[in-house]
Design an enzyme around this catalytic site. Structure first.
Site, PDB file in Angstrom:
ATOM      1  N   HIS A  68       0.820  -1.212   0.000  1.00 10.30           N
ATOM      2  CA  HIS A  68       0.000   0.000   0.000  1.00 10.30           C
ATOM      3  C   HIS A  68       0.856   1.265   0.000  1.00 10.30           C
ATOM      4  O   HIS A  68       0.352   2.340   0.327  1.00 10.30           O
ATOM      5  CB  HIS A  68      -0.912   0.016   1.234  1.00 10.30           C
ATOM      6  CG  HIS A  68      -1.975  -1.039   1.181  1.00 10.30           C
ATOM      7  ND1 HIS A  68      -2.518  -1.627   2.303  1.00 10.30           N
ATOM      8  CD2 HIS A  68      -2.594  -1.632   0.138  1.00 10.30           C
ATOM      9  CE1 HIS A  68      -3.430  -2.522   1.948  1.00 10.30           C
ATOM     10  NE2 HIS A  68      -3.488  -2.547   0.642  1.00 10.30           N
ATOM     11  N   LYS A 110      -2.805  -8.658  -6.947  1.00  7.00           N
ATOM     12  CA  LYS A 110      -3.134  -9.687  -7.935  1.00  7.00           C
ATOM     13  C   LYS A 110      -4.395 -10.395  -7.485  1.00  7.00           C
ATOM     14  O   LYS A 110      -4.680 -10.485  -6.298  1.00  7.00           O
ATOM     15  CB  LYS A 110      -1.995 -10.712  -8.053  1.00  7.00           C
ATOM     16  CG  LYS A 110      -2.011 -11.444  -9.371  1.00  7.00           C
ATOM     17  CD  LYS A 110      -1.360 -10.583 -10.440  1.00  7.00           C
ATOM     18  CE  LYS A 110      -1.363 -11.254 -11.789  1.00  7.00           C
ATOM     19  NZ  LYS A 110      -0.533 -10.501 -12.737  1.00  7.00           N
TER      20      LYS A 110
HETATM   21  P1  NAD Z   1      -3.069 -16.103 -22.072  1.00  6.89           P
HETATM   22  O1  NAD Z   1      -4.073 -16.880 -21.345  1.00  6.89           O
HETATM   23  O2  NAD Z   1      -3.520 -15.098 -23.074  1.00  6.89           O
HETATM   24  O3  NAD Z   1      -2.026 -17.068 -22.830  1.00  6.89           O
HETATM   25  C1  NAD Z   1      -1.254 -18.051 -22.231  1.00  6.89           C
HETATM   26  C2  NAD Z   1      -0.995 -19.123 -23.272  1.00  6.89           C
HETATM   27  O4  NAD Z   1      -0.056 -20.078 -22.757  1.00  6.89           O
HETATM   28  C3  NAD Z   1      -2.254 -19.905 -23.647  1.00  6.89           C
HETATM   29  O5  NAD Z   1      -2.395 -19.904 -25.041  1.00  6.89           O
HETATM   30  C4  NAD Z   1      -1.973 -21.312 -23.090  1.00  6.89           C
HETATM   31  O6  NAD Z   1      -2.580 -22.340 -23.849  1.00  6.89           O
HETATM   32  C5  NAD Z   1      -0.473 -21.380 -23.167  1.00  6.89           C
HETATM   33  N1  NAD Z   1       0.140 -22.393 -22.307  1.00  6.89           N
HETATM   34  C6  NAD Z   1      -0.248 -22.821 -21.083  1.00  6.89           C
HETATM   35  N2  NAD Z   1       0.589 -23.763 -20.602  1.00  6.89           N
HETATM   36  C7  NAD Z   1       1.530 -23.950 -21.559  1.00  6.89           C
HETATM   37  C8  NAD Z   1       2.667 -24.791 -21.680  1.00  6.89           C
HETATM   38  N3  NAD Z   1       3.007 -25.631 -20.704  1.00  6.89           N
HETATM   39  N4  NAD Z   1       3.419 -24.719 -22.806  1.00  6.89           N
HETATM   40  C9  NAD Z   1       3.091 -23.870 -23.802  1.00  6.89           C
HETATM   41  N5  NAD Z   1       2.017 -23.046 -23.755  1.00  6.89           N
HETATM   42  C10 NAD Z   1       1.248 -23.075 -22.643  1.00  6.89           C
HETATM   43  O7  NAD Z   1      -2.177 -15.421 -20.931  1.00  6.89           O
HETATM   44  P2  NAD Z   1      -1.264 -14.138 -21.056  1.00  6.89           P
HETATM   45  O8  NAD Z   1      -2.042 -12.955 -20.657  1.00  6.89           O
HETATM   46  O9  NAD Z   1      -0.560 -14.170 -22.353  1.00  6.89           O
HETATM   47  O10 NAD Z   1      -0.225 -14.404 -19.867  1.00  6.89           O
HETATM   48  C11 NAD Z   1       0.898 -15.248 -20.031  1.00  6.89           C
HETATM   49  C12 NAD Z   1       1.914 -14.926 -18.947  1.00  6.89           C
HETATM   50  O11 NAD Z   1       2.281 -13.550 -19.033  1.00  6.89           O
HETATM   51  C13 NAD Z   1       1.436 -15.128 -17.519  1.00  6.89           C
HETATM   52  O12 NAD Z   1       2.538 -15.514 -16.724  1.00  6.89           O
HETATM   53  C14 NAD Z   1       0.989 -13.742 -17.110  1.00  6.89           C
HETATM   54  O13 NAD Z   1       1.012 -13.558 -15.708  1.00  6.89           O
HETATM   55  C15 NAD Z   1       2.044 -12.920 -17.785  1.00  6.89           C
HETATM   56  N6  NAD Z   1       1.686 -11.513 -18.023  1.00  6.89           N
HETATM   57  C16 NAD Z   1       0.565 -11.163 -18.704  1.00  6.89           C
HETATM   58  C17 NAD Z   1       0.303  -9.814 -18.937  1.00  6.89           C
HETATM   59  C18 NAD Z   1      -0.872  -9.358 -19.778  1.00  6.89           C
HETATM   60  O14 NAD Z   1      -0.956  -8.151 -20.043  1.00  6.89           O
HETATM   61  N7  NAD Z   1      -1.750 -10.234 -20.221  1.00  6.89           N
HETATM   62  C19 NAD Z   1       1.153  -8.828 -18.437  1.00  6.89           C
HETATM   63  C20 NAD Z   1       2.299  -9.219 -17.738  1.00  6.89           C
HETATM   64  C21 NAD Z   1       2.554 -10.566 -17.545  1.00  6.89           C
END
Ligand code: NAD
Length: 475
Positions: A68, A110
């Site tokens: 915070h 989160k």
């Molecule tokens: P998403 O749900 O859009 O995509 C994740 C993809 O990973 C899916 O297509 C899924 O099928 C695939 N996947 C899952 N397990 C897998 C494996 N073992 N091998 C290969 N592919 C696999 O999620 P996202 O928003 O792209 O988030 C992905 C990561 O990025 C997470 O760790 C999230 O915390 C991080 N992140 C996301 C954002 C955002 O803006 N969306 C920002 C910062 C960090």
């Protein structure tokens, strides 16, 4: 509590290992460091839903407000079957450090809901999203000045619109209500460029890292992204856009990996064609002209220059780190590397560009969306025409003085006033470049800081600790 392999540190413990490594290089009282480390508030909730077949089901959700020291706190909401309290704490802590590193003025938070989205209809997901939101409202765990969620794994613009609508229903007339969540559709107060922001930020970060001959030389690489061979794990929001921007910059995308298999083509894959194949068939496998890799983890070990894990945490561990051939590990996902995996990679000279910095593009543009919602005006709307008229006068004056006429194309390029997307991308680019140099400078200035993650955490610890010191302790 542990989420890793038996005996291995959990995800939150791993984040704290990284924190402690950096904290040991800073000169702050132990109690202050402890205050930074602990989650300030943890809300665990269980609520029922009624499924379409008439069954009742209990759903577990969490919201963790890690720090915070700045308000509101900010962080995505994850829908995934394995979500648990430890994971949400780890991700919330990463948000605190991430926001500090890129100077986004939020504390970290989160949220998570333990569901497998594939097992529910769209209407049921809407039900779960709205009920979870109402549970957050009951405890004041959501609001424009309190706690502002965003998309994460398993959620996107659709869920953010439902969250905003639920919040507005319970807060009628609250003029800033739309700023209660970011990552909304552009038609619902979202900002242009948010969807691709994390991937674009990864590209900016990589471009900056690869621009230094001094840093590329020990890796045996030349400067620039063009020609670098890239493997991307996860073709979701982050992975797809990271792959796409790298491809546009001239990288050769040698492999793409999804849950049930990966595809490999040494001469390079067409990212959009592979994404279309995934959409059509539900799998990357059997993409024409490419080799199948099963199990999918084999892709991480391919010969390449840059590996971008963009799926989930704990992908690079003590077990597979010795076989990873990439020279640069660009962490798109949160927590893709375990502490032990990292130790092995660093001992082998791999350059790790850490998640807390590299995937901060999403929260940076979320910050812009929040500002847009509070100011109630689209970026560029007020000044664009004035800017264009000023440029027009300059172009006309140059033409008069020189007797040279610009072509229509040249004139259009010079006179173009900034639209929302131009300003968002410009702000994102500036943020990623400035933060990269802050952490690189920390690494260069102190011989004890030997890697970019430690440098990034030192940057975060300093900023958060100084904020707490200035604020004092209430009462
Ligand atoms: P998403 O749900 O859009 O995509 C994740 C993809 O990973 C899916 O297509 C899924 O099928 C695939 N996947 C899952 N397990 C897998 C494996 N073992 N091998 C290969 N592919 C696999 O999620 P996202 O928003 O792209 O988030 C992905 C990561 O990025 C997470 O760790 C999230 O915390 C991080 N992140 C996301 C954002 C955002 O803006 N969306 C920002 C910062 C960090």
């Amino acid at each position: 509590m542990a989420t890793g392999h038996a005996g291995a540190p959990s995800f939150f413990e791993t984040v704290n290992i990284y924190f402690e490594k950096a904290a040991a290089l800073c000169d702050y009282p132990r109690g202050l460091l402890d205050q930074i480390k602990v989650p300030n508030a943890v809300y665990a909730v269980q609520f029922p839903i009624r499924r379409e077949n008439g069954d009742y089901e209990v759903i577990s959700g969490w919201r963790v407000q890690h720090s915070h020291h700045r308000l509101p706190v900010k962080g995505g909401i994850r829908f995934a079957p394995e979500v648990n309290e430890d994971e949400v704490k780890a991700l919330a802590a990463l948000m605190t450090y991430k926001c500090a590193i890129v100077d986004v003025p939020f504390g970290g938070a989160k949220g998570g809901v333990a569901i497998d989205t594939k097992k529910y209809t769209v209407d049921e997901i809407q039900l779960i999203t709205r009920r979870y939101t109402s549970e957050l409202i009951k405890k004041n765990f959501i609001g424009p000045g309190v706690d502002v969620p965003a998309p994460d794994y398993g959620t996107g613009a659709r869920e953010m619109a439902w969250i905003a609508d639920t919040y507005m229903t319970f807060n009628p007339g609250q003029i800033d209500a739309l700023a209660c969540v970011t990552g909304k559709p552009v038609t619902q107060g979202g900002v242009r460029g948010r969807v691709e922001a994390t991937g674009r930020g990864i590209y900016y970060g990589l471009r900056e890292a690869c621009a230094s001959a001094e840093d590329m030389k020990p890796l045996g690489l030349t400067t620039g992204l063009a020609g670098k061979r890239v493997v991307v794990q996860g073709l979701g929001n982050v992975g797809y856009h990271a792959a796409k921007f790298c491809e546009q910059a001239g990288c050769v995308i040698v492999a793409l990996a999804e849950r049930n298999g990966a595809v490999h083509r040494a001469q390079g894959l067409d990212v959009d064609a592979v994404a279309a194949h995934l959409k059509e068939t539900g799998s990357l496998l059997n993409f024409p002209g490419a080799e199948n890799l099963v199990p999918t983890h084999a892709a991480l070990e391919l010969d390449c220059d840059i590996l971008i894990p963009a799926a989930l945490e704990n992908q690079i561990t003590a077990e597979n780190a010795p076989r990873i051939k990439a020279k640069i590990l660009a962490e798109g996902a949160n927590g893709p590397t375990t502490a032990e995996g990292e130790r092995i990679l660093l001992s082998r000279g791999v350059l790790i560009i850490p998640d807390v910095y590299l995937n901060a593009g999403g929260v940076t543009v979320s910050y812009f969306e929040w500002i847009k919602n509070l100011s109630h005006v689209r970026f560029g709307r007020v000044g664009k025409r004035f800017e264009e008229a000023s440029f027009e006068r300059v172009v006309n004056a140059i033409e008069q003085k020189t007797g040279h006429r610009f072509s229509d194309e040249e004139r259009r390029a010079i006179v173009h006033g900034a639209d929302e997307i131009d300003l968002v991308n410009s702000g994102l680019e500036e943020t990623m470049i400035a933060a990269y140099h802050q952490i690189r400078d920390i690494r260069k200035a102190d011989a004890r800081v030997t890697d970019l993650r430690t440098a990034a955490f030192v940057s975060a610890v300093r900023k958060v600790a100084d904020a707490y010191r200035e604020l004092g302790v209430f009462p």
